[in-house]
Design a protein around this motif. Structure first.
Motif, mmCIF file in Angstrom:
data_model
loop_
_atom_site.group_PDB
_atom_site.id
_atom_site.type_symbol
_atom_site.label_atom_id
_atom_site.label_comp_id
_atom_site.label_asym_id
_atom_site.label_seq_id
_atom_site.Cartn_x
_atom_site.Cartn_y
_atom_site.Cartn_z
ATOM 1 N N SER A 165 27.740 29.622 -17.110
ATOM 2 C CA SER A 165 26.872 30.134 -16.473
ATOM 3 C C SER A 165 25.512 30.154 -17.499
ATOM 4 O O SER A 165 25.664 30.101 -18.585
ATOM 5 C CB SER A 165 27.001 31.496 -15.626
ATOM 6 N N THR A 166 24.187 30.070 -16.753
ATOM 7 C CA THR A 166 22.883 30.159 -17.405
ATOM 8 C C THR A 166 22.023 31.040 -16.929
ATOM 9 O O THR A 166 22.169 31.638 -15.939
ATOM 10 C CB THR A 166 22.169 28.682 -17.679
ATOM 11 N N SER A 167 20.796 31.157 -17.822
ATOM 12 C CA SER A 167 19.609 32.242 -17.426
ATOM 13 C C SER A 167 19.111 31.710 -16.395
ATOM 14 O O SER A 167 18.276 32.235 -15.654
ATOM 15 C CB SER A 167 18.885 32.514 -18.674
ATOM 16 N N ALA A 168 19.252 30.334 -15.968
ATOM 17 C CA ALA A 168 18.687 29.762 -14.805
ATOM 18 C C ALA A 168 19.439 29.908 -13.492
ATOM 19 O O ALA A 168 19.104 29.344 -12.379
ATOM 20 C CB ALA A 168 18.350 28.302 -15.113
ATOM 21 N N ASP A 169 20.326 30.995 -13.467
ATOM 22 C CA ASP A 169 21.188 30.911 -12.309
ATOM 23 C C ASP A 169 22.154 29.827 -11.966
ATOM 24 O O ASP A 169 22.648 29.861 -10.828
ATOM 25 C CB ASP A 169 20.269 31.453 -11.002
ATOM 26 N N LEU A 170 22.536 28.952 -12.836
ATOM 27 C CA LEU A 170 23.550 27.926 -12.614
ATOM 28 C C LEU A 170 25.014 28.767 -13.093
ATOM 29 O O LEU A 170 25.102 29.231 -13.922
ATOM 30 C CB LEU A 170 23.562 27.047 -13.850
ATOM 31 N N HIS A 171 25.928 28.418 -12.112
ATOM 32 C CA HIS A 171 27.270 28.739 -12.420
ATOM 33 C C HIS A 171 28.282 27.756 -12.029
ATOM 34 O O HIS A 171 28.075 27.045 -10.666
ATOM 35 C CB HIS A 171 27.600 29.981 -11.774
ATOM 36 N N THR A 172 28.960 27.053 -12.887
ATOM 37 C CA THR A 172 30.164 25.970 -12.741
ATOM 38 C C THR A 172 31.433 26.913 -12.976
ATOM 39 O O THR A 172 31.363 27.139 -14.043
ATOM 40 C CB THR A 172 29.610 24.738 -13.119
ATOM 41 N N GLU A 173 32.220 25.911 -12.432
ATOM 42 C CA GLU A 173 33.937 26.457 -12.726
ATOM 43 C C GLU A 173 34.665 25.117 -12.593
ATOM 44 O O GLU A 173 34.367 24.260 -12.042
ATOM 45 C CB GLU A 173 34.432 27.316 -11.914
ATOM 46 N N SER A 174 35.410 24.804 -13.772
ATOM 47 C CA SER A 174 36.427 23.515 -13.687
ATOM 48 C C SER A 174 37.912 24.053 -13.948
ATOM 49 O O SER A 174 37.879 25.381 -14.663
ATOM 50 C CB SER A 174 35.849 22.791 -14.611
ATOM 51 N N GLU A 175 38.882 23.321 -13.505
ATOM 52 C CA GLU A 175 40.210 23.730 -13.696
ATOM 53 C C GLU A 175 41.076 22.406 -14.350
ATOM 54 O O GLU A 175 40.686 21.179 -13.914
ATOM 55 C CB GLU A 175 40.944 24.103 -12.452
ATOM 56 N N PHE A 176 41.883 22.729 -15.295
ATOM 57 C CA PHE A 176 42.732 21.512 -15.975
ATOM 58 C C PHE A 176 44.086 22.273 -16.255
ATOM 59 O O PHE A 176 43.797 23.246 -16.727
ATOM 60 C CB PHE A 176 41.820 21.207 -17.193
ATOM 61 N N TYR A 177 44.917 21.361 -16.036
ATOM 62 C CA TYR A 177 46.342 21.330 -16.593
ATOM 63 C C TYR A 177 46.006 21.009 -18.030
ATOM 64 O O TYR A 177 45.653 19.812 -18.420
ATOM 65 C CB TYR A 177 47.476 20.787 -16.034
ATOM 66 N N LEU A 178 46.402 21.770 -19.152
ATOM 67 C CA LEU A 178 46.261 21.167 -20.598
ATOM 68 C C LEU A 178 47.414 20.465 -20.685
ATOM 69 O O LEU A 178 48.618 20.583 -20.566
ATOM 70 C CB LEU A 178 46.328 22.424 -21.148
ATOM 71 N N ASN A 179 47.177 18.988 -21.309
ATOM 72 C CA ASN A 179 48.418 18.341 -21.803
ATOM 73 C C ASN A 179 48.010 17.489 -23.046
ATOM 74 O O ASN A 179 47.179 17.702 -23.677
ATOM 75 C CB ASN A 179 48.812 17.515 -20.646
ATOM 76 N N ASN A 180 48.690 16.356 -23.226
ATOM 77 C CA ASN A 180 48.536 15.415 -24.335
ATOM 78 C C ASN A 180 48.664 16.076 -25.494
ATOM 79 O O ASN A 180 47.636 16.188 -26.403
ATOM 80 C CB ASN A 180 47.114 14.666 -24.127
ATOM 81 N N PRO A 181 49.872 16.675 -25.935
ATOM 82 C CA PRO A 181 50.130 17.456 -27.470
ATOM 83 C C PRO A 181 49.752 16.675 -28.489
ATOM 84 O O PRO A 181 49.799 15.206 -28.387
ATOM 85 C CB PRO A 181 51.390 17.598 -27.097
ATOM 86 N N GLY A 182 49.006 17.039 -29.556
ATOM 87 C CA GLY A 182 48.954 16.350 -30.741
ATOM 88 C C GLY A 182 47.557 15.480 -30.718
ATOM 89 O O GLY A 182 47.543 14.897 -31.740
ATOM 90 N N ARG A 183 46.652 15.983 -29.868
ATOM 91 C CA ARG A 183 45.347 15.111 -29.583
ATOM 92 C C ARG A 183 44.522 16.255 -29.388
ATOM 93 O O ARG A 183 44.513 17.025 -28.529
ATOM 94 C CB ARG A 183 45.394 13.998 -28.679
ATOM 95 N N TRP A 184 43.095 16.163 -30.059
ATOM 96 C CA TRP A 184 42.129 16.858 -29.696
ATOM 97 C C TRP A 184 41.334 16.380 -28.387
ATOM 98 O O TRP A 184 41.102 15.394 -28.288
ATOM 99 C CB TRP A 184 41.084 16.839 -30.988
ATOM 100 N N ILE A 185 41.406 17.212 -27.417
ATOM 101 C CA ILE A 185 40.552 16.960 -26.260
ATOM 102 C C ILE A 185 39.229 17.782 -26.056
ATOM 103 O O ILE A 185 39.423 18.783 -26.293
ATOM 104 C CB ILE A 185 41.776 17.206 -25.097
ATOM 105 N N LEU A 186 38.389 17.077 -25.377
ATOM 106 C CA LEU A 186 37.340 17.835 -25.077
ATOM 107 C C LEU A 186 37.204 18.053 -23.647
ATOM 108 O O LEU A 186 37.588 17.118 -22.652
ATOM 109 C CB LEU A 186 36.003 16.849 -25.053
ATOM 110 N N TYR A 187 37.486 19.354 -23.195
ATOM 111 C CA TYR A 187 37.416 19.758 -21.824
ATOM 112 C C TYR A 187 36.287 19.999 -21.199
ATOM 113 O O TYR A 187 35.644 20.996 -21.634
ATOM 114 C CB TYR A 187 38.622 20.978 -21.436
ATOM 115 N N HIS A 188 35.669 19.235 -20.190
ATOM 116 C CA HIS A 188 34.365 19.385 -19.707
ATOM 117 C C HIS A 188 34.286 20.790 -18.743
ATOM 118 O O HIS A 188 35.005 20.885 -17.690
ATOM 119 C CB HIS A 188 33.809 18.132 -18.831
ATOM 120 N N VAL A 189 33.259 21.705 -19.284
ATOM 121 C CA VAL A 189 33.327 22.657 -18.642
ATOM 122 C C VAL A 189 32.095 22.823 -17.367
ATOM 123 O O VAL A 189 32.275 23.154 -16.212
ATOM 124 C CB VAL A 189 33.021 24.064 -19.385
ATOM 125 N N GLY A 190 30.881 21.871 -17.982
ATOM 126 C CA GLY A 190 30.062 22.049 -16.713
ATOM 127 C C GLY A 190 28.574 21.240 -17.446
ATOM 128 O O GLY A 190 28.780 21.126 -18.770
#
Length: 272
Positions: free
Chosen positions: A193-218
């Motif tokens: 969420s931001t001070s400009a009244d933006l609000h986003t939500e995302s959902e992921f199953y976490l997987n791929n052990p052993g690797r650094w992953i960037l999970y996109h929030v918004g």
């Protein structure tokens, strides 16, 4: 060819291309150092960013403040730590886009101080040389916020996560998988969420052990470089019907939208 004409051409090139053509001859080298060239490549609020960089350099007894715009650009390409070293920012060398990293140390983590649940691991795989490692917990909630004058533009925010305890053996990356559990039962929810009244939500199953992953929030946009933008972000998995564990939380990363990522990224449709 007059340097003024060369400079007019260089305005259309990216910073790395400008540095390359500066090697051609004296006229190109002189034009490539002109302040007018680098003013166009710097973020709109580069004076604000340069002041933060100069303050950080004073704290670590580094060299004095840069004088010309080319030197300012070069300095801003190097990471600038702030807030006690728990956050840092820099600009991309090739395009001048603004980037930021926020350590897990700067976030609020449920149960962080209880060693039954969390521990801190030292690792060179983090910009901050340390990550928060979850051993096992019923209720996962990690949240943070940042108030900053971001340069005007569009940005993407990510959580950088790793399943399993990272380690190296004989120069090879590995991970401890024995404690990884609970992430395939229910998805993890991410919010921005931001001070400009933006609000986003995302959902992921976490997987791929052993690797650094960037999970996109918004994604979010900044219209004015002179105004403070307030961001709040979080990740949570609060289904208490099962435990979850074996997760490393490194940082939150903010990149220009469309940035070329060096690590695996996971995107999904926003659910709100």
């Amino acid at each position: 060819m007059p340097e003024s004409c060369v400079a007019a051409v260089l305005l259309y090139l990216d910073p790395l291309e400008i540095c390359q053509v500066a090697c051609l001859n004296r006229a190109f080298r002189g034009a490539a150092s002109a302040d007018c060239i680098w003013t166009a490549k710097l973020p709109a609020n580069h004076r604000y960013l340069a002041a933060l960089a100069a303050a950080a350099d004073d704290d670590c007894d580094c060299e004095g403040a840069a004088e010309g715009n080319k030197e300012i650009y070069a300095r801003l390409c190097r990471p600038t730590p702030f807030d006690g070293g728990t956050k840092e920012f820099w600009i991309e060398k090739d395009r001048g886009g603004f980037c930021m990293s926020i350590s897990s140390k700067a976030m609020s983590i449920t149960g962080r101080d209880d060693r039954r649940y969390w521990s801190h691991l030292s690792t060179e795989e983090s910009r901050f040389h340390s990550v928060a490692y979850l051993q096992q917990i019923w209720w996962l909630e990690v949240s943070g916020e940042i108030d900053f004058c971001f340069p005007a533009g569009s940005y993407s925010l990510f959580f950088r996560l790793h399943l399993g305890r990272p380690h190296r053996w004989m120069g090879r990356r590995g991970h401890g998988s024995e404690s990884i559990h609970g992430w395939d039962i229910k998805p993890t929810r991410f919010q921005l969420s931001t001070s400009a009244d933006l609000h986003t939500e995302s959902e992921f199953y976490l997987n791929n052990p052993g690797r650094w992953i960037l999970y996109h929030v918004g994604d979010f946009a900044v219209s004015s470089s002179d105004e403070v933008t307030e961001l709040k972000f979080s990740m949570m998995q609060i289904d208490c019907t099962h435990t979850k564990g074996g997760l490393c939380v490194d940082a939150v990363l903010i990149y220009p939208k469309g940035h070329q990522y060096e690590e695996d990224c996971v995107f999904c449709q926003e659910i709100l």
